[in-house]
Enzyme design. Structure first.
Site, PDB file in Angstrom:
ATOM      1  N   SER A  21     -16.840  40.637  20.249  1.00  0.00           N
ATOM      2  CA  SER A  21     -17.686  40.691  21.448  1.00  0.00           C
ATOM      3  C   SER A  21     -16.868  40.490  22.717  1.00  0.00           C
ATOM      4  CB  SER A  21     -18.756  39.595  21.389  1.00  0.00           C
ATOM      5  OG  SER A  21     -19.369  39.568  20.122  1.00  0.00           O
TER       6      SER A  21
HETATM    7  N1  SAH Z   1     -18.200  36.823  16.301  1.00  0.00           N
HETATM    8  C1  SAH Z   1     -17.416  37.957  15.911  1.00  0.00           C
HETATM    9  C2  SAH Z   1     -18.159  39.239  16.224  1.00  0.00           C
HETATM   10  C3  SAH Z   1     -18.127  40.147  15.057  1.00  0.00           C
HETATM   11  S1  SAH Z   1     -19.160  41.563  15.123  1.00  0.00           S
HETATM   12  C4  SAH Z   1     -16.018  37.926  16.467  1.00  0.00           C
HETATM   13  O1  SAH Z   1     -15.683  37.014  17.243  1.00  0.00           O
HETATM   14  O2  SAH Z   1     -15.208  38.779  16.097  1.00  0.00           O
HETATM   15  C5  SAH Z   1     -20.497  41.083  14.111  1.00  0.00           C
HETATM   16  C6  SAH Z   1     -20.188  40.745  12.682  1.00  0.00           C
HETATM   17  O3  SAH Z   1     -21.432  40.470  12.053  1.00  0.00           O
HETATM   18  C7  SAH Z   1     -19.535  41.854  11.861  1.00  0.00           C
HETATM   19  O4  SAH Z   1     -18.337  41.387  11.330  1.00  0.00           O
HETATM   20  C8  SAH Z   1     -20.561  42.151  10.768  1.00  0.00           C
HETATM   21  O5  SAH Z   1     -19.989  42.465   9.517  1.00  0.00           O
HETATM   22  C9  SAH Z   1     -21.313  40.837  10.705  1.00  0.00           C
HETATM   23  N2  SAH Z   1     -22.642  40.903  10.093  1.00  0.00           N
HETATM   24  C10 SAH Z   1     -23.595  41.863  10.232  1.00  0.00           C
HETATM   25  N3  SAH Z   1     -24.671  41.556   9.475  1.00  0.00           N
HETATM   26  C11 SAH Z   1     -24.398  40.371   8.850  1.00  0.00           C
HETATM   27  C12 SAH Z   1     -25.097  39.543   7.927  1.00  0.00           C
HETATM   28  N4  SAH Z   1     -26.317  39.861   7.467  1.00  0.00           N
HETATM   29  N5  SAH Z   1     -24.496  38.398   7.502  1.00  0.00           N
HETATM   30  C13 SAH Z   1     -23.257  38.053   7.921  1.00  0.00           C
HETATM   31  N6  SAH Z   1     -22.539  38.801   8.787  1.00  0.00           N
HETATM   32  C14 SAH Z   1     -23.091  39.944   9.244  1.00  0.00           C
END
Ligand code: SAH
Length: 221
Positions: free
Chosen positions: A68
């Site tokens: 993000s």
């Molecule tokens: N906070 C992260 C942002 C990652 S993007 C950072 O600092 O990099 C969002 C993430 O949510 C992705 O890696 C995706 O795989 C995960 N995601 C989506 N649905 C999910 C679920 N049901 N449970 C766990 N993770 C999930």
């Protein structure tokens, strides 16, 4: 020849400037600005993109996921914190590359971060290991179910957009706790939703900024 020392200094000053710019985006908490000035975002993204690490943009982290924007990370944390100094016990859904988890660990008592994609969970673990963060646990699981074994949480932060807020997350929020999540409004629109649990049955909802997140998906891969 690459001069590592100079490169690290360039990253340090870029990171400090990024943190200072957060004040212009409405971030008032000195603790949040300090945490964002501390965590080396460039370490969490691939080398080819590291020159963009301290721009205010989301960047690809593999498996069609993104880290993000720094200003969005800071705004979500500020909305959870309000006038408190710490976030308490925190659940993060979507570890991704592990960057936000590292930021949260500096502002919380304990952080549990859940990821559904095994390769991202593993690489976040490897990236975070050198930091030896003692109050952070990474869990490979489907975050839509929350994390019953560690509930209740004072703060829940969801880093992927669903059609609504999964019920287990609402159940696992402590009374007086807050949850923030992006929620899909239409094919092209998402909005941040802030939820405060007032009592066992009452939740107060506030809609905040328009945002753009990757989708919240069910199941583990
Ligand atoms: N906070 C992260 C942002 C990652 S993007 C950072 O600092 O990099 C969002 C993430 O949510 C992705 O890696 C995706 O795989 C995960 N995601 C989506 N649905 C999910 C679920 N049901 N449970 C766990 N993770 C999930």
């Amino acid at each position: 020849m690459v001069n590592i020392g100079t490169t690290e200094k360039t990253f340090d000053s870029a990171r400090r400037s990024m943190a200072q710019r957060l004040a212009l985006a409405g971030i008032k908490h000195p603790e949040i600005i300090q945490a964002m000035a501390t965590v080396p975002r460039h370490v969490f993204i691939e080398d080819a993109l590291s020159s963009q690490a301290y721009e205010d943009s989301s960047l690809p982290i593999g498996r069609e996921q993104t880290i993000s924007k720094p200003s969005v990370v800071a705004k979500m944390i500020q909305a959870l914190m309000q006038d408190k100094k710490k976030l308490g016990r925190v659940l993060e859904i979507g570890t991704g590359c592990g960057y936000q988890a590292a930021v949260l660990s500096l502002l919380s008592e304990e952080v549990y971060s859940v990821e559904r994609i095994r390769s991202l969970h593993d690489s976040a673990r490897a990236k975070l290991r050198p930091f030896r963060i003692s109050n952070l646990r990474l869990i490979y699981s489907d975050g839509i179910r929350g994390l019953t074994q560690a509930a209740p949480f004072d703060s829940i932060i969801v880093a992927a957009a669903g059609l609504g807020i999964p019920d287990p997350l609402l159940d696992q929020l402590a009374i007086g706790g807050r949850l923030i999540a992006p929620v899909v409004k239409s094919e092209t629109e998402q909005q941040l939703l802030l939820i405060e649990r007032l009592s066992s049955q009452r939740y107060q909802r506030t809609t905040l900024d328009e945002v753009f997140f990757v989708p919240l998906q069910s199941g583990m891969i």
